[in-house]
Motif scaffolding. Structure first.
Motif, PDB file in Angstrom:
ATOM      1  N   ARG A 130      -3.083   5.566   1.395  1.00 25.28           N
ATOM      2  CA  ARG A 130      -3.726   4.555   0.529  1.00 25.28           C
ATOM      3  C   ARG A 130      -3.612   4.973  -0.937  1.00 25.28           C
ATOM      4  O   ARG A 130      -3.336   4.153  -1.804  1.00 25.28           O
ATOM      5  CB  ARG A 130      -5.200   4.370   0.917  1.00 25.28           C
ATOM      6  N   GLN A 137       1.738   0.409  -6.217  1.00 20.08           N
ATOM      7  CA  GLN A 137       1.434  -1.029  -6.297  1.00 20.08           C
ATOM      8  C   GLN A 137       1.880  -1.676  -7.622  1.00 20.08           C
ATOM      9  O   GLN A 137       2.468  -2.767  -7.604  1.00 20.08           O
ATOM     10  CB  GLN A 137      -0.060  -1.238  -6.068  1.00 20.08           C
ATOM     11  N   HIS A 142       5.520  -1.761  -1.536  1.00 21.37           N
ATOM     12  CA  HIS A 142       4.528  -1.671  -0.451  1.00 21.37           C
ATOM     13  C   HIS A 142       4.589  -0.291   0.193  1.00 21.37           C
ATOM     14  O   HIS A 142       5.638   0.351   0.180  1.00 21.37           O
ATOM     15  CB  HIS A 142       4.815  -2.714   0.635  1.00 21.37           C
ATOM     16  N   VAL A 169      -0.488  -0.296   8.437  1.00 22.51           N
ATOM     17  CA  VAL A 169      -0.022  -1.145   7.326  1.00 22.51           C
ATOM     18  C   VAL A 169      -1.074  -2.212   7.057  1.00 22.51           C
ATOM     19  O   VAL A 169      -1.678  -2.752   7.982  1.00 22.51           O
ATOM     20  CB  VAL A 169       1.369  -1.751   7.663  1.00 22.51           C
ATOM     21  N   ASP A 170      -1.301  -2.481   5.770  1.00 22.93           N
ATOM     22  CA  ASP A 170      -2.317  -3.476   5.414  1.00 22.93           C
ATOM     23  C   ASP A 170      -1.725  -4.867   5.229  1.00 22.93           C
ATOM     24  O   ASP A 170      -2.335  -5.871   5.569  1.00 22.93           O
ATOM     25  CB  ASP A 170      -3.018  -3.061   4.121  1.00 22.93           C
ATOM     26  N   GLU A 171      -0.514  -4.926   4.656  1.00 24.79           N
ATOM     27  CA  GLU A 171       0.040  -6.241   4.278  1.00 24.79           C
ATOM     28  C   GLU A 171       1.000  -6.757   5.361  1.00 24.79           C
ATOM     29  O   GLU A 171       1.874  -6.028   5.824  1.00 24.79           O
ATOM     30  CB  GLU A 171       0.817  -6.109   2.972  1.00 24.79           C
ATOM     31  N   ASP A 172       0.841  -8.027   5.710  1.00 24.59           N
ATOM     32  CA  ASP A 172       1.700  -8.613   6.753  1.00 24.59           C
ATOM     33  C   ASP A 172       3.176  -8.574   6.360  1.00 24.59           C
ATOM     34  O   ASP A 172       4.044  -8.355   7.204  1.00 24.59           O
ATOM     35  CB  ASP A 172       1.291 -10.075   7.018  1.00 24.59           C
ATOM     36  N   VAL A 173       3.447  -8.768   5.070  1.00 26.82           N
ATOM     37  CA  VAL A 173       4.843  -8.815   4.634  1.00 26.82           C
ATOM     38  C   VAL A 173       5.515  -7.460   4.894  1.00 26.82           C
ATOM     39  O   VAL A 173       6.659  -7.388   5.374  1.00 26.82           O
ATOM     40  CB  VAL A 173       4.959  -9.269   3.143  1.00 26.82           C
ATOM     41  N   ALA A 174       4.777  -6.368   4.622  1.00 32.33           N
ATOM     42  CA  ALA A 174       5.342  -5.031   4.854  1.00 32.33           C
ATOM     43  C   ALA A 174       5.497  -4.797   6.359  1.00 32.33           C
ATOM     44  O   ALA A 174       6.500  -4.216   6.812  1.00 32.33           O
ATOM     45  CB  ALA A 174       4.442  -3.975   4.233  1.00 32.33           C
ATOM     46  N   ASN A 193      -4.811   0.171  10.580  1.00 31.80           N
ATOM     47  CA  ASN A 193      -4.861   0.342   9.126  1.00 31.80           C
ATOM     48  C   ASN A 193      -4.258   1.704   8.769  1.00 31.80           C
ATOM     49  O   ASN A 193      -3.884   2.488   9.648  1.00 31.80           O
ATOM     50  CB  ASN A 193      -6.280   0.148   8.581  1.00 31.80           C
TER      51      ASN A 193
END
Ligand code: UGA
Length: 438
Positions: A130, A137, A142, A169-174, A193
């Protein structure tokens, strides 16, 4: 995932296996490594780690131009996904030394395009990914965490057939980009997470260490009670909730991962005010294994270690590798040498073992098992190499009559060894010998 542009940083066991196996699945892989000699060797098709099957996949990937190796970061500039696979060794205070990971992420920040995903495969303490994600960021990069669970000696097999793939992974795109990179999977992909993925890796290695130490403690108890540890763990392992893996007694657990990861987990827990008593205990059990084996030798031979001629069969941290990092076999040898014994060592992969490491442990290496065991007072089996059971034990019995064979891994046929005129002492197997290793 055909044609995906993948980067890998660091070409140790994990990085090299990841690079060539993803190239095998259709990615275009460029791997960056600071050591120019390794880069040259790999580009010429010579693997820099000793892993079954790796050479063929490397050579095939090079021939198809699907994988290449470089020292130059600028080849990362067009990558969609970059796997960070540098080492996180143990710092003096037991924590994970993150210097290499931090350095790599700094370099990637300057070169990667926005939208790229950095996947941390290095084993890093909870909270690290994180923090790295926050650093990257502003550049639109990502970050995900995909800890690796492959074993040395089985790296290619484990990469192709993992029990699970963990993806923090936090982001769906990644998640979608990394998922594409792995392609169709026959193993479950467990999405979590960032923190859970990081901790799952440490928790897994520490659990294996706990399980293995438990088996070693049970072996000591079997030695004193007449139970046979192999029967005990067979009965335990038949319970699906327990399973048979990591219940084989030995000289202790070692290697480049379990010792450092259990130490780092304890360091993290202490920082958060949590006591992981099970992990602390398993490390204490492990540290006591060398003394336990030295004591067995003293009792079985019937005299102090001073001037005892001991042959160590196996020097690596486990079978099917030439790696001697944190090898329990060498820890035992050092302990015997410090007690005054003369230790000759043999290992099937001796040619690939650094002589300096053996010298530091006080072991003189012999490349022939029959020469190594000649005129020995005691022979101690420290690694579970299957070929040890195939030795001509009658020939060994003739040249070292009455010698004690302490089989810490329980890989020999004890009755055969005794018939050959030697005295067999198993680990937790009193029924076969004159006294166990307890
Ligand atoms: C270990 C884990 O098993 C992998 O899942 C993980 O990916 C890897 O660490 C890592 O973190 O990179 P490895 O270090 O290759 O893999 O070694 P293991 O096969 O786990 O063996 C560790 C030690 O336990 C060895 O010294 C082995 O001899 C000992 N062991 C293992 C026993 O003494 N008894 C057993 O029953 C099993």
């Amino acid at each position: 995932m055909s044609g995906m542009r993948v980067g890998v940083v660091g070409v140790g066991y994990v990085g090299l296996t990841t690079a060539v196996c993803l190239a095998e699945r259709g990615a275009h892989v460029v791997a960056v490594e600071v050591d120019a000699a390794k880069v040259d060797s790999l580009n010429e098709g010579r693997p820099t780690v000793d892993e079954p099957g790796l050479r063929d996949i490397l050579v095939d990937g090079l021939a198809r131009r699907a994988v290449s190796f470089t020292t130059n970061d600028r080849f990362m500039a067009d990558r969609e996904v970059v796997f960070v696979c540098v080492s996180t060794p143990e710092a003096p205070d037991g924590s994970a030394d993150l210097t290499a990971v931090e350095h790599v992420v700094d370099r990637l920040a300057n070169v990667l395009p926005p939208g790229a995903v950095v996947v941390i495969k290095s084993t890093v303490p909870v909270g690290t990914t994180r923090w790295l994600a926050e650093l990257l960021q502003p550049n639109g990069i990502h970050v995900a965490c995909a800890p690796e669970f492959l074993r040395e000696g089985y790296a290619v097999h484990d990469f192709r057939h993992p029990d699970r793939i963990v993806l923090g992974v936090d982001e769906d795109v990644a998640a979608e980009i990394v998922g594409r990179c792995y392609g169709p999977l026959s193993s479950p992909l467990l999405r979590t997470n960032l923190e859970s993925a990081e901790l799952a890796k440490y928790a897994s290695n520490a659990f294996l260490a706990v399980k293995s130490s438990y088996a070693n403690s049970l072996a000591a108890l079997c030695d004193r009670t007449g139970a046979d540890v192999l029967d005990v763990v067979r009965c335990m392992g038949a319970d699906g909730r327990i399973g048979t893996d990591f219940l084989e007694p030995g000289p202790g657990w070692g290697g480049s991962c379990l010792p450092k990861d259990s130490a780092a987990l304890l360091h993290t827990a202490r920082r958060h005010g949590v006591v992981l008593a099970e992990v602390e205990a398993c490390r204490r059990t492990n540290e006591a294994q060398g003394a336990r084996i030295a004591d067995t030798l003293r009792r079985s031979v019937g005299r102090p270690l001073r001037d005892m001629r001991v042959t160590a069969l196996g020097l690596t941290f486990k079978a099917h590798t030439s790696d001697t990092r944190d090898s329990p076999a060498l820890t035992v040898c050092s302990q015997l040498v410090s007690g005054g014994a003369h230790v000759q060592g043999y290992d099937p992969r001796l040619a690939a073992v650094d002589p300096g490491v053996l010298a530091a442990a006080g072991v003189s290496a012999v490349d022939d098992p029959y020469r190594a065991t000649k005129a020995a007072d005691a022979i101690v089996v420290l690694v579970e190499w299957p070929e040890f059971a195939e030795f001509d034990w009658y020939a060994i019995g003739e040249q070292s009559p009455g010698a004690v064979v302490v089989d810490t891994r329980n890989v020999l046929d004890g009755e055969l060894v005794e018939r050959a005129g030697l005295r067999y002492v198993g680990n937790g197997r009193r029924a076969f010998g004159t006294g166990g290793t307890g």
